[in-house]
Design an enzyme around this catalytic site. Structure first.
Site, PDB file in Angstrom:
ATOM      1  N   HIS A 218       0.829  -1.207   0.000  1.00  9.06           N
ATOM      2  CA  HIS A 218       0.000   0.000   0.000  1.00  9.06           C
ATOM      3  C   HIS A 218       0.863   1.257   0.000  1.00  9.06           C
ATOM      4  CE1 HIS A 218      -3.537  -2.429   0.802  1.00  9.06           C
ATOM      5  NE2 HIS A 218      -4.268  -1.351   0.626  1.00  9.06           N
TER       6      HIS A 218
ATOM      7  N   LYS B 101     -10.409  -7.450   8.159  1.00  8.07           N
ATOM      8  CA  LYS B 101     -11.172  -7.597   9.399  1.00  8.07           C
ATOM      9  C   LYS B 101     -10.955  -6.352  10.240  1.00  8.07           C
ATOM     10  CE  LYS B 101      -7.585  -9.816  12.195  1.00  8.07           C
ATOM     11  NZ  LYS B 101      -7.346  -9.328  13.537  1.00  8.07           N
TER      12      LYS B 101
END
Ligand code: SF4
Lengths: 186, 283
Positions: free
Chosen positions: A39, A104
């Protein structure tokens, strides 16, 4: 609890519009994996005006750092990692056409807002079910940043990969709603 | 004085290596039965479905010998060394470290350790482990391997309360810690609580508390009552399995206490996910 719906990627705007917080979904097709290091690289590249090594348009990113594949297997255990660590980078990727993420845990308000603006969804997979989820992965290969080793961007071909919609484009939030539904006021 | 019992460090390497793999592949029966009981008690259909998936996951992992969870953790090792035991063939600390290296390599476990917390380069072999030593009487060596994942460790917390805040202050801090953590630490949780001592003692107690078998009663009746109330208050939060809503947020709360200073009340809360992995051997 309704039956899960089966979807085949890529994820289009029309498909996104039909997904609501709380929906159970079985994902089929190609997922891209990325976690912190990938990222960081992708967003740095975008800030310099560069082109991403993989096109994210209508794609779904899975936040995962699998265990090494034992001999004879496609992948090791591969459950989701905590999504919040990617929050700082997510709005920039959504702006390039990314349509979904699987992880999550909580997302930041800026990410939830960016999901509405860019019409994308956030799914959760069952954390700690890494062995079970590995059975849904039929093929895995590195497609970008091989130098990141286990954090390289992989493409995973999955069948009936089970997820649930947490944040939809209408402001629905299963973490908030689920908790409210089952809280006992003492 | 009689002859000292001796133990070769190579045995320690082999045993530690095996414990690392077993801990990551096979969930202990007490944890499995706690998940099974939670499934009976959970009122949320989604929550029950998740608990059933966790059971399936555990049996697949044990059968195929792949990790229960991909975060195979930073390897925490509790070691009790009998003071009458003589170790031969090297250093015990190096043997345990070598065992971790071997176990993570042979078991295809994920290498998740960076050698410096700020430089952050992966050490490539999951070493060093975090080892907690204890010298005990006797001539045995007890090794417990407890791989700890980041998801639940990151949501753990410690606070130095004022003594005037008392028991209610302690309980509120525990409940608040679980509430803030929400879905992140992969509930249903086992909540380890350490009360008293100093700052670092409370943290260690909280981690040690996780090792008590699930379903066993706290031998201290005062703490047993605190545990019962905390489980109820945590489960009333509604977080549920994976945070999707439900009545089972904690499988158990385990509390350990230690004498403390007249002016201190330290409390540490160590959250553990449902993947409560640990394996012990006595040599
Ligand atoms: S919190 Fe536990 S179950 Fe969840 S990803 Fe981390 S180690 Fe696995």
């Amino acid at each position: 609890m309704s039956d899960p719906r089966r979807i085949v990627l890529p994820l289009t705007d029309e498909m996104v519009a039909e997904l609501r917080a709380g929906d159970r979904v079985l994902i089929n097709g190609r997922l891209l994996t990325a976690r912190d290091a990938a990222h960081k690289k992708m967003v740095a590249l975008l800030q310099q005006g560069g082109r991403l090594p993989v096109d994210l348009k209508n794609q779904v990113i899975y936040y995962v750092g699998p265990t090494p594949a034992p001999p004879g297997r496609v992948i090791g255990a591969c459950g989701p990692t905590t999504s919040g660590r990617m929050d700082a980078y997510t709005p920039a990727l959504l702006a390039t056409g990314l349509k979904g993420m699987i992880g999550k845990g909580f997302r930041a308000p800026e990410v939830i807002e960016a999901l509405r603006r860019h019409r994308a969804v956030y799914f959760a997979a069952v954390g700690g079910a890494g062995a079970l989820l590995s059975r849904c992965v039929k093929a895995a290969q590195v497609v970008a940043y091989p130098e990141l080793g286990p954090e390289a961007v992989h493409e995973l071909i999955v069948t009936d990969f089970p997820v649930v919609v947490i944040n939809d484009i209408y402001g629905g939030d299963l973490y908030r709603e689920g908790r409210r539904q089952y809280a006992v006021h003492q | 004085m009689g002859f000292l019992r001796t133990l070769d460090c190579q045995t320690v390497v082999e045993v530690t290596s095996r414990l690392c793999r077993e801990a990551n592949f096979v969930l202990e029966p007490d944890v499995l039965s706690a998940i099974g009981q939670a499934k009976e008690r959970e009122v949320s259909p989604t929550g029950r479905d998740i608990l059933a998936q966790l059971e399936d996951n555990a049996s697949l992992a044990a059968r195929d010998r792949i990790p229960i969870c991909q975060d195979t953790g930073l390897t925490v090792v509790f070691v009790e060394v009998g003071q009458d035991l003589r170790l031969t063939g090297g250093s015990l600390e190096e043997a345990i470290t070598a065992g971790v290296r071997d176990g993570y390599q042979k078991g295809y476990l994920r290498k998740s350790v960076v050698g410096h917390p700020l430089v952050r380069e992966n050490t490539g072999d999951n070493t060093p482990p975090v080892i907690h030593w204890r010298l005990v009487s006797g001539d045995r060596l007890k090794i417990s391997v407890v791989p700890k994942g980041a998801g639940s460790e990151n949501m753990s917390a410690l606070k130095m309360l004022k003594p005037a805040e008392g028991l209610e202050g302690v309980k509120q801090f525990v409940v608040d810690t679980v509430s803030v953590a929400g879905p992140n630490p992969c509930p249903p949780l086992v909540v380890g609580v350490g009360i008293g001592g100093t700052m670092e003692k409370a943290a260690l107690l909280a981690k040690e508390a996780l090792l008590r078998p699930l379903g066993s009663a706290n031998p201290d009746p005062v703490l047993a009552e605190v545990e019962r109330e905390l489980v109820d208050r945590i489960n009333a939060l509604g977080i549920g399995p994976m945070g999707l809503g439900g009545r089972i947020t904690a499988l158990a709360v385990h509390v350990l206490a230690f004498p403390t200073h007249i002016a201190m009340l330290p409390v540490a809360v160590n959250l553990n996910c449902h993947a409560l992995r640990h394996k012990t051997a006595v040599l």
